[in-house]
Design a protein around this motif. Structure first.
Motif, PDB file in Angstrom:
ATOM      1  N   ASN A  51      30.967  53.063  54.735  1.00 30.34           N
ATOM      2  CA  ASN A  51      31.975  54.074  55.702  1.00 30.34           C
ATOM      3  C   ASN A  51      33.045  53.579  55.409  1.00 30.34           C
ATOM      4  N   GLY A  52      33.417  53.950  53.867  1.00 31.47           N
ATOM      5  CA  GLY A  52      34.339  54.215  53.474  1.00 31.47           C
ATOM      6  C   GLY A  52      34.705  53.032  52.366  1.00 31.47           C
ATOM      7  N   MET A  53      35.761  52.944  51.209  1.00 30.58           N
ATOM      8  CA  MET A  53      36.101  52.452  50.370  1.00 30.58           C
ATOM      9  C   MET A  53      36.992  51.249  51.060  1.00 30.58           C
ATOM     10  N   PHE A  54      36.616  50.792  50.157  1.00 28.84           N
ATOM     11  CA  PHE A  54      37.841  48.700  50.362  1.00 28.84           C
ATOM     12  C   PHE A  54      37.529  48.513  48.963  1.00 28.84           C
ATOM     13  N   TYR A  55      38.789  46.936  49.228  1.00 31.38           N
ATOM     14  CA  TYR A  55      39.016  45.904  48.143  1.00 31.38           C
ATOM     15  C   TYR A  55      37.969  45.097  48.232  1.00 31.38           C
ATOM     16  N   LYS A  56      37.428  44.606  47.021  1.00 34.80           N
ATOM     17  CA  LYS A  56      36.702  43.642  46.768  1.00 34.80           C
ATOM     18  C   LYS A  56      37.901  41.676  47.279  1.00 34.80           C
ATOM     19  N   ASN A  57      37.046  40.670  48.527  1.00 33.40           N
ATOM     20  CA  ASN A  57      38.103  40.421  48.767  1.00 33.40           C
ATOM     21  C   ASN A  57      37.921  38.613  46.922  1.00 33.40           C
ATOM     22  N   ILE A  58      39.110  38.160  46.704  1.00 32.52           N
ATOM     23  CA  ILE A  58      38.833  37.985  45.169  1.00 32.52           C
ATOM     24  C   ILE A  58      39.363  36.152  45.679  1.00 32.52           C
ATOM     25  N   ILE A  59      38.732  34.970  45.319  1.00 34.41           N
ATOM     26  CA  ILE A  59      39.284  33.877  45.453  1.00 34.41           C
ATOM     27  C   ILE A  59      39.025  33.930  43.969  1.00 34.41           C
ATOM     28  N   LEU A  60      40.760  33.270  43.565  1.00 32.97           N
ATOM     29  CA  LEU A  60      41.373  32.803  41.723  1.00 32.97           C
ATOM     30  C   LEU A  60      41.898  31.704  42.412  1.00 32.97           C
ATOM     31  N   VAL A  61      40.718  30.780  41.247  1.00 33.56           N
ATOM     32  CA  VAL A  61      41.153  29.241  41.257  1.00 33.56           C
ATOM     33  C   VAL A  61      41.515  28.996  39.946  1.00 33.56           C
ATOM     34  N   PHE A  62      42.489  28.205  40.066  1.00 35.20           N
ATOM     35  CA  PHE A  62      42.646  27.363  38.604  1.00 35.20           C
ATOM     36  C   PHE A  62      43.196  26.177  38.925  1.00 35.20           C
ATOM     37  N   GLU A  63      41.992  25.963  37.897  1.00 35.23           N
ATOM     38  CA  GLU A  63      41.935  24.265  37.946  1.00 35.23           C
ATOM     39  C   GLU A  63      43.115  23.853  36.717  1.00 35.23           C
ATOM     40  N   ARG A 106      51.873  46.044  31.128  1.00 37.74           N
ATOM     41  CA  ARG A 106      50.687  47.249  31.758  1.00 37.74           C
ATOM     42  C   ARG A 106      49.170  46.123  32.449  1.00 37.74           C
ATOM     43  N   TYR A 107      49.555  44.819  32.383  1.00 39.07           N
ATOM     44  CA  TYR A 107      49.139  43.476  33.205  1.00 39.07           C
ATOM     45  C   TYR A 107      49.383  43.739  34.343  1.00 39.07           C
ATOM     46  N   LEU A 108      50.205  43.680  34.737  1.00 39.78           N
ATOM     47  CA  LEU A 108      50.880  44.185  36.649  1.00 39.78           C
ATOM     48  C   LEU A 108      49.778  45.305  36.894  1.00 39.78           C
ATOM     49  N   ASP A 109      50.079  46.379  36.191  1.00 40.75           N
ATOM     50  CA  ASP A 109      50.064  47.355  36.418  1.00 40.75           C
ATOM     51  C   ASP A 109      48.108  47.842  36.973  1.00 40.75           C
ATOM     52  N   TRP A 110      47.638  46.820  35.955  1.00 41.20           N
ATOM     53  CA  TRP A 110      46.052  46.557  36.166  1.00 41.20           C
ATOM     54  C   TRP A 110      45.390  46.181  37.060  1.00 41.20           C
ATOM     55  N   MET A 111      46.294  44.638  37.658  1.00 48.13           N
ATOM     56  CA  MET A 111      46.585  44.067  38.920  1.00 48.13           C
ATOM     57  C   MET A 111      46.701  44.366  40.125  1.00 48.13           C
ATOM     58  N   CYS A 112      47.889  45.254  40.305  1.00 51.36           N
ATOM     59  CA  CYS A 112      48.308  46.217  41.032  1.00 51.36           C
ATOM     60  C   CYS A 112      47.409  47.011  41.443  1.00 51.36           C
ATOM     61  N   ASP A 113      46.861  48.203  40.563  1.00 52.19           N
ATOM     62  CA  ASP A 113      46.413  48.800  41.243  1.00 52.19           C
ATOM     63  C   ASP A 113      44.863  48.466  41.787  1.00 52.19           C
ATOM     64  N   LEU A 114      43.958  47.256  41.478  1.00 51.90           N
ATOM     65  CA  LEU A 114      43.253  47.195  42.216  1.00 51.90           C
ATOM     66  C   LEU A 114      42.537  47.839  42.416  1.00 51.90           C
ATOM     67  N   GLY A 115      42.849  50.042  41.639  1.00 57.51           N
ATOM     68  CA  GLY A 115      40.808  50.266  41.792  1.00 57.51           C
ATOM     69  C   GLY A 115      39.431  50.487  41.476  1.00 57.51           C
ATOM     70  N   TRP A 116      39.779  49.765  40.474  1.00 58.54           N
ATOM     71  CA  TRP A 116      38.823  49.268  39.974  1.00 58.54           C
ATOM     72  C   TRP A 116      38.039  47.950  40.732  1.00 58.54           C
ATOM     73  N   LEU A 117      38.720  47.781  42.097  1.00 57.04           N
ATOM     74  CA  LEU A 117      38.071  46.081  42.509  1.00 57.04           C
ATOM     75  C   LEU A 117      37.286  47.022  43.844  1.00 57.04           C
ATOM     76  N   THR A 118      36.854  48.372  44.213  1.00 54.05           N
ATOM     77  CA  THR A 118      37.149  48.686  45.193  1.00 54.05           C
ATOM     78  C   THR A 118      35.297  48.927  45.236  1.00 54.05           C
ATOM     79  N   CYS A 119      34.638  48.841  46.020  1.00 51.29           N
ATOM     80  CA  CYS A 119      33.739  49.454  46.791  1.00 51.29           C
ATOM     81  C   CYS A 119      33.409  49.849  48.069  1.00 51.29           C
ATOM     82  N   ASP A 120      32.243  50.625  47.998  1.00 48.36           N
ATOM     83  CA  ASP A 120      31.665  51.526  48.614  1.00 48.36           C
ATOM     84  C   ASP A 120      30.977  50.884  49.527  1.00 48.36           C
ATOM     85  N   SER A 121      31.006  51.035  51.283  1.00 50.15           N
ATOM     86  CA  SER A 121      30.130  50.437  52.394  1.00 50.15           C
ATOM     87  C   SER A 121      29.568  51.220  52.650  1.00 50.15           C
TER      88      SER A 121
END
Length: 134
Positions: free
Chosen positions: A55-67, A38-53
């Motif tokens: 000029n069309g849809m695109f994915y947000k760029n995510i900086i993920l930092v593991f301290e 279930r977790y991987l389904d959410w992380m792989c789909d990424l539909g919830w991370l899109t934006c409309d510019s």
């Protein structure tokens, strides 16, 4: 989008890690804890991370930092290496989550296993840019 995760809070994958990730990324569900698929389904789909510019849809760029990456999964009977490997596997392209893996180590940055000087590093666009701070 900038996300910072404290590695000291991750003792296991199925409960700590998935719970932290689903809350951090505001999944529209809270049923990923204990269910890697279930977790991987959410992380792989990424539909919830899109934006409309406009000029069309695109994915947000995510900086993920593991301290405190070296503390992930660390316990009395484990050094945490298996858990760290399992987490990183989720972000490999074969799994469908597109990322660049970056490990900061003093003056060098290791990008997908290749060292370069920090000042020369220019990140390529991928959805997830992952930084592991030891």
């Amino acid at each position: 989008m900038y996300v910072k995760i404290n590695g000291k809070d991750i003792k296991d994958y199925d409960f700590d890690y998935t719970d932290i990730m689903q809350n951090t990324f505001l999944f529209h569900t809270k049923d990923c804890v204990g269910w890697r698929d279930r977790y991987l389904d959410w992380m792989c789909d990424l539909g919830w991370l899109t934006c409309d510019s406009g000029n069309g849809m695109f994915y947000k760029n995510i900086i993920l930092v593991f301290e405190h990456w070296s503390n992930v999964g660390k316990g009395f009977f484990s050094n945490g290496q298996k858990l760290r490997d399992k987490i990183l596997e989720d972000f490999m392209e074969e799994e469908g989550i597109f990322s660049i893996l970056v490990i900061e180590d003093e003056d060098f940055i290791w990008v997908d296993g290749t060292p370069s000087y920090a000042e020369d590093y220019e990140p390529a666009f991928k959805v997830f840019n992952i930084y592991l701070i030891l």
